[in-house]
Every structure is written in structure tokens, then in C-alpha cells.
Scaffold this motif. Sequence first.
Motif, short mmCIF file in Angstrom:
data_model
loop_
_atom_site.label_atom_id
_atom_site.label_comp_id
_atom_site.label_asym_id
_atom_site.label_seq_id
_atom_site.Cartn_x
_atom_site.Cartn_y
_atom_site.Cartn_z
N PRO A 19 -4.48 8.74 3.22
CA PRO A 19 -4.27 8.28 1.84
C PRO A 19 -4.03 9.46 0.91
N CYS A 20 -3.28 9.22 -0.16
CA CYS A 20 -3.03 10.27 -1.15
C CYS A 20 -4.27 10.56 -1.98
N SER A 21 -5.03 9.51 -2.30
CA SER A 21 -6.22 9.66 -3.14
C SER A 21 -7.13 8.46 -2.94
N LYS A 22 -8.37 8.63 -3.36
CA LYS A 22 -9.38 7.59 -3.19
C LYS A 22 -9.05 6.32 -3.98
N HIS A 23 -8.70 6.49 -5.25
CA HIS A 23 -8.46 5.33 -6.12
C HIS A 23 -6.97 5.02 -6.31
N GLY A 24 -6.10 5.88 -5.80
CA GLY A 24 -4.67 5.65 -5.93
C GLY A 24 -4.07 6.16 -7.22
N ASN A 25 -4.82 6.97 -7.97
CA ASN A 25 -4.31 7.50 -9.24
C ASN A 25 -3.47 8.76 -9.06
N LEU A 26 -3.50 9.34 -7.87
CA LEU A 26 -2.71 10.53 -7.56
C LEU A 26 -1.89 10.29 -6.30
N CYS A 27 -0.65 10.74 -6.34
CA CYS A 27 0.22 10.62 -5.18
C CYS A 27 0.69 11.99 -4.73
N LYS A 28 0.64 12.26 -3.45
CA LYS A 28 1.04 13.55 -2.90
C LYS A 28 2.53 13.64 -2.66
N ILE A 29 3.23 12.51 -2.79
CA ILE A 29 4.64 12.47 -2.44
C ILE A 29 5.53 12.42 -3.68
N GLN A 30 5.20 11.55 -4.64
CA GLN A 30 5.99 11.47 -5.87
C GLN A 30 5.10 11.00 -7.01
N TRP A 63 0.83 -1.21 0.00
CA TRP A 63 0.00 0.00 0.00
C TRP A 63 0.86 1.25 0.00
N GLY A 64 0.41 2.25 -0.77
CA GLY A 64 1.09 3.54 -0.80
C GLY A 64 0.09 4.67 -0.88
N CYS A 65 -0.34 4.98 -2.10
CA CYS A 65 -1.31 6.07 -2.29
C CYS A 65 -2.66 5.77 -1.64
N THR A 66 -3.08 4.51 -1.72
CA THR A 66 -4.26 4.08 -0.97
C THR A 66 -3.79 3.46 0.33
N LYS A 67 -4.68 3.42 1.30
CA LYS A 67 -4.34 2.87 2.62
C LYS A 67 -5.46 1.92 3.07
N PRO A 68 -5.14 0.95 3.90
CA PRO A 68 -6.18 0.07 4.43
C PRO A 68 -7.30 0.82 5.16
N SER A 69 -7.00 2.01 5.64
CA SER A 69 -7.99 2.80 6.38
C SER A 69 -9.21 3.16 5.53
N ASP A 84 5.23 8.83 -9.47
CA ASP A 84 4.98 7.42 -9.80
C ASP A 84 4.47 6.61 -8.61
N GLY A 85 4.17 7.27 -7.50
CA GLY A 85 3.55 6.59 -6.37
C GLY A 85 4.51 6.32 -5.23
N CYS A 86 4.09 6.66 -4.02
CA CYS A 86 4.94 6.49 -2.84
C CYS A 86 5.15 5.02 -2.46
N ILE A 87 4.36 4.12 -3.06
CA ILE A 87 4.57 2.69 -2.84
C ILE A 87 5.96 2.27 -3.32
N LYS A 88 6.55 3.06 -4.23
CA LYS A 88 7.89 2.77 -4.74
C LYS A 88 8.96 2.94 -3.66
N ASN A 89 8.58 3.51 -2.51
CA ASN A 89 9.53 3.71 -1.41
C ASN A 89 9.56 2.54 -0.44
N LEU A 90 8.72 1.53 -0.64
CA LEU A 90 8.77 0.36 0.23
C LEU A 90 10.10 -0.37 0.03
N LYS A 91 10.72 -0.76 1.12
CA LYS A 91 12.04 -1.40 1.05
C LYS A 91 11.91 -2.89 0.70
N PRO A 92 12.63 -3.35 -0.31
CA PRO A 92 12.59 -4.77 -0.66
C PRO A 92 12.93 -5.69 0.51
N ASP A 93 13.85 -5.26 1.37
CA ASP A 93 14.23 -6.08 2.53
C ASP A 93 13.03 -6.33 3.44
N LYS A 94 12.18 -5.31 3.59
CA LYS A 94 10.99 -5.45 4.43
C LYS A 94 10.01 -6.45 3.81
#
Length: 320
Positions: free
Chosen positions: A286-297, A257-263, A299-309
Motif C-alpha cells: 500500500p502507498c499509505s495507511k489511510h490513503g492520503n498519500l500516493c507513491k505513484i501520482q 483500491w489504489g493507495c490502500t490495499k485489501p492487505s 491524485d492517487g494511483c486508483i486513477k489508473n484503473l481501466k474503465p473497461d475492467k
Amino acid sequence: MQKFLIIRFSSLGDIVLTSPIIRCLKQQINCKVHFLTKIQYSQILDSNPNIDRLIILKDNINETINDLKSENYSYIIDLHNNLRSFWIKIHLRGIVLNYKKQKFKRLLLLYFGLNTLNKHIVDRYFNCVKKLNVKNDNNGLDYFLHQKTFVNVKKNDSFLVWCIGASFEQKTLSVSQIVNVCNNLSVRVLLIGGDQELSKGELIVQNSINTNIDNFCGRLSIDESAYLIKHSSLVLTNDTGFMHIAAAFKKNIISFWGCTKPSLGFYPYMTQNKCLNIVYNEFTKPCSKHGNLCKIQKDGCIKNLKPDKILDAVLEVMGD
């Protein structure tokens, strides 16, 4: 016998999320259940034994209305609640029960971070049928495979399914994130997605040192992808419809999850098994309702999730 029409036109995940309403309505009331949806989602419902008639929305909405008029519905349950469904309802007899989208509460969450929604979307759907005394049986979601659906994979060999697509790019992990995780896995990985994910899947296969990856993106129907999910040991997925199919099969799920959130209320529902939500900035709005807009970057803040995690979560769930 009473006759009910349920309206939900799209999309994949949203239709799967209506399955508890279909089941409980059929099992708790002596009635016939009809379901109106778009043709591209009909295979999701074709094999559902709780639906007496599946009706396809025609390009000419008036043709659909004329067809529906002859059914003389006792109740119309509108789980889509948009202009198109409104136009259909005003031309039909029968008591109308509408799903309330709670737009104001959603705006409070999106713009101010105040979560007053509290409930999963399925539980909000049940508010729609409260007047009928239809109650949630707490048996989760349903997905019924067609009897002839089959994909030639060795079911005795353990494999995980990775759904690499979503409705918007901003909701998906990048090729490099997925490759970094796959490079450290010994289990077989099956990639699934639509035609638009075919090239992304090929890049993952080409760039990973893991030779045990198969790209099924763009090569399977929804039902065939669901077949792989059913027989997998773990499902990795973005916030997308296949996540809800995995929940219907009570699979182990790791969701991203990035732009959308479980909340927002669309997290895996009543999975019973291990289910981990990996969320970027979990406690922010959340950045947006459907996840089509990101307030952070872009291409989507989900791209910041660490592969190690992600890798640690996979190893935890698979017990390695």
C-alpha cells in the motif's frame, strides 16, 4: 449483571466494523452494553438492539468522564486505543481490554511489502475479547436502519448504487472513469456521497450520455444512503464506510483500491454474495495507511484503473 463499555469514536466504516463485537458480546454474555462515540456517528448505532445505552462524547472530555464514572463498568473494551480513550480509561474503574493496533506489522507491510497482519480487522478486534471467551459467530457485520428511514425510489426497479466519495481524493475514482463506465450501462445508477461529492456527482450526470443517473450526493443522511444500499442490486464503492454498510446488508459489491490495499485488512467482510476487489498493482505494498498519500501520482494511483475492467466486472456481477 455485568456492564461493558465499548469505545470507538470514529469513523463510519470503523464503527460498522465493531458490530460483530457488540452482537457477540450481548448474545454470549449476560450483560449490558454501552457504546461511546462521537455525535456525528451516533445515527449508525441508534437502532442497534444490542446496545443498551449510546453515549455521546462531549466537547469537554471531563464531563464525559464524570458521566461514565457513575456507571461502574465491569469491563472497558477500547477499540480505538488513542490518547483520548486512554485519558478516559485511567479515570474509570473496571478491567480494560485494548485493541492492539499491531503498528510494527503494519509498518512492515507499508514499507517492505511484508504482510504479517493476515487477518481482517474484525478478527483482530476479537483478539481483544478473547479473555472473555467471546467468539466470532461468523454472521458478519450489522447495520440497523431506523424504522422511519425512507427514500422515495422505486424499489421494484433494479438499480445500482455508486459511492463516489472517500476520506481522501487519492482514494476515489475520477469523474472520467465513472462517466466512461456509466455510458455503457443500461441499469439505473444512483450516486451517493457527502456534501463534498455534490459537485462531482453533478459533473458525472452532465458529462454522461446515460440519462438514467441520479445524484443523491449531499442530499441524504448516512441512514438514508444505507437505505438505498440495502435495496440496490449492486454497490460500487471506493475503500470507504459505505462499503462496510453494503457488506452488512450482504450486497453484491465491487470495490476499488489504489493507495490502500485489501492487505491492510479492511476489505468487505463476510459478504456471502459476489464481491470483487479491483486493485491497482494488487501485489505491491500500500502507498499509505489511510490513503492520503500516493507513491505513484499525486491524485492517487486508483486513477489508473481501466474503465473497461470496471465495466466487465459490473456486467459479470449483474449477469448481463
